[in-house]
Design a protein around this motif. Sequence first.
Motif, PDB file in Angstrom:
ATOM      1  N   ASP A 181       2.135  14.790   0.705  1.00 53.86           N
ATOM      2  CA  ASP A 181       1.321  14.370   1.911  1.00 53.86           C
ATOM      3  C   ASP A 181       2.369  14.154   3.116  1.00 53.86           C
ATOM      4  O   ASP A 181       1.609  13.783   4.092  1.00 53.86           O
ATOM      5  N   ARG A 229       2.959  12.844   8.291  1.00 53.74           N
ATOM      6  CA  ARG A 229       2.270  11.609   8.060  1.00 53.74           C
ATOM      7  C   ARG A 229       3.102  10.207   8.379  1.00 53.74           C
ATOM      8  O   ARG A 229       2.610   9.317   8.851  1.00 53.74           O
ATOM      9  N   GLN A 255       0.786  -1.082  -0.086  1.00 53.23           N
ATOM     10  CA  GLN A 255      -0.074   0.085  -0.063  1.00 53.23           C
ATOM     11  C   GLN A 255       0.849   1.220  -0.142  1.00 53.23           C
ATOM     12  O   GLN A 255       0.688   2.358  -0.761  1.00 53.23           O
ATOM     13  N   GLU A 256       1.954   1.062   0.662  1.00 59.37           N
ATOM     14  CA  GLU A 256       2.864   2.481   0.774  1.00 59.37           C
ATOM     15  C   GLU A 256       3.573   2.574  -0.556  1.00 59.37           C
ATOM     16  O   GLU A 256       3.474   3.925  -1.090  1.00 59.37           O
ATOM     17  N   ARG A 301       2.401   1.903  -3.674  1.00 57.13           N
ATOM     18  CA  ARG A 301       1.178   2.512  -4.479  1.00 57.13           C
ATOM     19  C   ARG A 301       1.191   3.810  -4.041  1.00 57.13           C
ATOM     20  O   ARG A 301       0.683   4.845  -5.115  1.00 57.13           O
ATOM     21  N   HIS A 302       0.946   4.164  -3.020  1.00 53.29           N
ATOM     22  CA  HIS A 302       0.636   5.774  -2.294  1.00 53.29           C
ATOM     23  C   HIS A 302       2.039   6.366  -3.004  1.00 53.29           C
ATOM     24  O   HIS A 302       1.398   7.540  -3.356  1.00 53.29           O
ATOM     25  N   ARG A 314       1.716   7.515  -6.703  1.00 52.85           N
ATOM     26  CA  ARG A 314       0.634   8.431  -7.287  1.00 52.85           C
ATOM     27  C   ARG A 314       1.466   9.944  -7.234  1.00 52.85           C
ATOM     28  O   ARG A 314       1.835  10.490  -6.382  1.00 52.85           O
ATOM     29  N   ASP A 352       0.205  12.707  -4.577  1.00 50.39           N
ATOM     30  CA  ASP A 352       0.735  12.532  -3.265  1.00 50.39           C
ATOM     31  C   ASP A 352       2.058  13.236  -2.831  1.00 50.39           C
ATOM     32  O   ASP A 352       2.446  12.920  -1.707  1.00 50.39           O
TER      33      ASP A 352
END
Length: 242
Positions: free
Chosen positions: A68, A78, A55-56, A58-59, A62, A65
């Motif tokens: 973030d 974060r 997930q990280e 993929r994040h 992006r 992002d």
Amino acid sequence: MNRGSQAVVLVLLGGAILRASLTDLYLRYVKQGLRPFLIAAGVVLVVAAVVALVQELRHLNRPDDAGDGADDGHGHGRSGPAVGWLLLLPALALLFLVPPALGADTASRAGSALTEDRDVAYPPLPPREPAELTLLEYGYRAVYDDGRTLRGRQLQLTGFLAPGPDGRPMLARIVLSCCAADGVPIKVGLRGEVPALPADTWIRATGRWIPHTVKDPVNDADVPSFQVDTWERIAAPAEPYE
């Protein structure tokens, strides 16, 4: 600590638990029956870490992002507080340190496990000579059954040596309900051919029950005695607790 770093910590924690539970190392912390739960916990942690890493990644990939990770005004964004890295300490300890099992020091400082009166009928011992008993079994039969099933039998006990309150060595072992944190010692006083060996030395002693009981000065529990005829020094067992 960002989510990627948190996932690394989870991998190390899960890996440390799996390493301990897939070898005999876990027996220094918990009872044997808890092994499947430890393996399951280790697998869950590793799987959760892998999911978090995916997930990280993929994040991070992006394009919208990029900002973030900005600070939230409290010294961390974060990524979260750096104190989370302290979670690495137990993982590293499990991976690189092998702690000794509880032993003579615990037996000297804690009261004996024979604190509950067990008014039950104890069955006869098996006919094999010598009859092998755990220290707890011997203690129950010697104290709560007045040695009825022990009389006239050759017996074999295994444990480590610990200094007794009267200065004589005693045979001891740590009894677990769940884990090492709740471990209490079972103590048996020795008479006869008592080995002159250092504390924490493991022996297998063969001998007889004798009708002699003393009080543990720590908790006033009964401590039975055992007449040693012969003994042999042995290596510490893989499962040190009863």
